[in-house]
Enzyme design. Sequence first.
Site, mmCIF file in Angstrom:
data_model
loop_
_atom_site.group_PDB
_atom_site.id
_atom_site.type_symbol
_atom_site.label_atom_id
_atom_site.label_comp_id
_atom_site.label_asym_id
_atom_site.label_seq_id
_atom_site.Cartn_x
_atom_site.Cartn_y
_atom_site.Cartn_z
ATOM 1 N N ILE A 220 0.718 32.930 -108.538
ATOM 2 C CA ILE A 220 0.024 33.439 -107.225
ATOM 3 C C ILE A 220 -1.429 33.570 -107.766
ATOM 4 O O ILE A 220 -2.430 33.316 -107.062
ATOM 5 C CB ILE A 220 0.583 34.519 -106.373
ATOM 6 C CG1 ILE A 220 2.002 34.266 -106.117
ATOM 7 C CG2 ILE A 220 -0.346 35.211 -105.591
ATOM 8 C CD1 ILE A 220 1.850 33.374 -104.810
ATOM 9 N N CYS A 221 -1.501 34.295 -108.834
ATOM 10 C CA CYS A 221 -3.071 34.863 -109.213
ATOM 11 C C CYS A 221 -3.772 33.467 -109.002
ATOM 12 O O CYS A 221 -5.100 33.443 -108.826
ATOM 13 C CB CYS A 221 -2.909 35.319 -110.406
ATOM 14 S SG CYS A 221 -2.338 34.506 -111.878
ATOM 15 N N THR A 222 -3.416 32.434 -109.933
ATOM 16 C CA THR A 222 -4.189 31.125 -110.228
ATOM 17 C C THR A 222 -4.464 30.381 -108.377
ATOM 18 O O THR A 222 -5.631 30.124 -108.356
ATOM 19 C CB THR A 222 -3.337 29.823 -110.847
ATOM 20 O OG1 THR A 222 -3.102 30.709 -112.135
ATOM 21 C CG2 THR A 222 -4.145 28.848 -110.886
ATOM 22 N N ASN A 225 -7.185 32.971 -106.771
ATOM 23 C CA ASN A 225 -8.484 33.004 -107.320
ATOM 24 C C ASN A 225 -9.097 32.084 -107.966
ATOM 25 O O ASN A 225 -10.129 31.818 -107.781
ATOM 26 C CB ASN A 225 -8.347 34.305 -108.127
ATOM 27 C CG ASN A 225 -7.720 35.610 -107.625
ATOM 28 O OD1 ASN A 225 -8.202 35.929 -106.158
ATOM 29 N ND2 ASN A 225 -6.842 36.234 -108.278
#
Length: 440
Positions: A220-222, A225
């Site tokens: 999810i962070c990839t 962001n």
Amino acid sequence: MAATQMQTDIPTPQDATDTVKKDWPGRWSNMNKFLDRRGPFCDSGFIPGHGEDILLNQCRILVIGAGGLGCEILKNLALSGFKEIEVIDMDTIDVSNLNRQFLFRQSDVGSPKAKVAAEFIMKRVAGVKVSYYYGKIQDKDEDYYLGFHLIICGLDSVEARRWINATLVNMVQDDPERIRVLIDGGTEGFKGQARVIIPTITSCYECSLEMLSKPTSYPICTIANTPRLPEHCIEWASVLQWPKLRENEKMDTDDPIHIQWLYETALARAKEFDITGVTYSLTQGVVKNIIPAIASTNAIVAASCCNEAFKIITNSQPYLNNYMMYTGNEGVYTFTFEHQKKSDCPVCGIQNISVEVKRDITVEDFIDFLKEKPDIQLKKPSLTKASTNEKIYWQSPPFFEQKTRPNLEKKLSSIVEEGDDILITDSSLPISLTVKISYV
């Protein structure tokens, strides 16, 4: 479209009935080259001249799946001398099927695959009787499957494979007469495999779950962001933007309007980060987890499955022991090996499994642990304390789910003591598993 339960024996055309009584001279001459004489690798129990009668007049064979692989299998069986075939499939024909599922035509779109495939085979191959069932394999009981000599799977569903595998293993009940050999074929792009499963004798499908590749997922962070791939942008549009901007609308991956919205949203995201490669077809593939189907791979794997069926029924040659892998990415490569039976397989081995978990694990986290465990891979497990028959958490029916839902936040150790057994049932398996708990 919901599958309607339907079963019928399609009347054989009169000319085909006549052909059954008097096959034209030389019709099975190629097949008889294998059945009228002993070969150098022939099984000791093979009797020359007896295989034709078994194949043409006695054998009943079931084909599960009438898609890309199933169409090839049905065609091969009919042309190899198998005259009593049944096919079962719960899907209807879509336009996207027509490029490789060659038994179907434009006019068949919307019709049951099993029905159209059965009718097409009988129309084109004289003397073959193909009955069909339009519905789920789970609709049938053990007596139904005992009515066949051999079962061939041409499925694209892991859950359906696990179900039929467990059903065939479970119905043996220490009686060799109840063994029904399962031949399983599968394809994924340019890769495929065929395997022979003799329930309780060889390794079963469940023994090889760890060999399955996990679905592609992205952190999810990839995607939120630092997207780097077009797939990251598509996942961002479907996982993050759709719930945010269209929270009251359920996404339908078969709706072209929804796919178009995801494509445009992902394309805008890609331009923002200077990423190329976002297309409408890629958007479809990512959100629907579509794996490209290659007609040549289907043909090769289906040929292998039917070859094994011919050898097993006629006893004319040694059958596969027990796994064949095919890779066609950069050439034609096959490799065969014996997949070993697992002593702790939850289906064909010891059905008592021991697991170690942290003492502070919650019931909800334990359920997630069971779903991710490579050698179990449960889908919607329901848990019961074996010693007291106390329901820990049941996924269904709704009354029990609501009643046991508060247990999800509790520590497992507060309900199940060290060394206690948990009885697990799951929609993907027709049997229950017993798990012994140890805390670390």
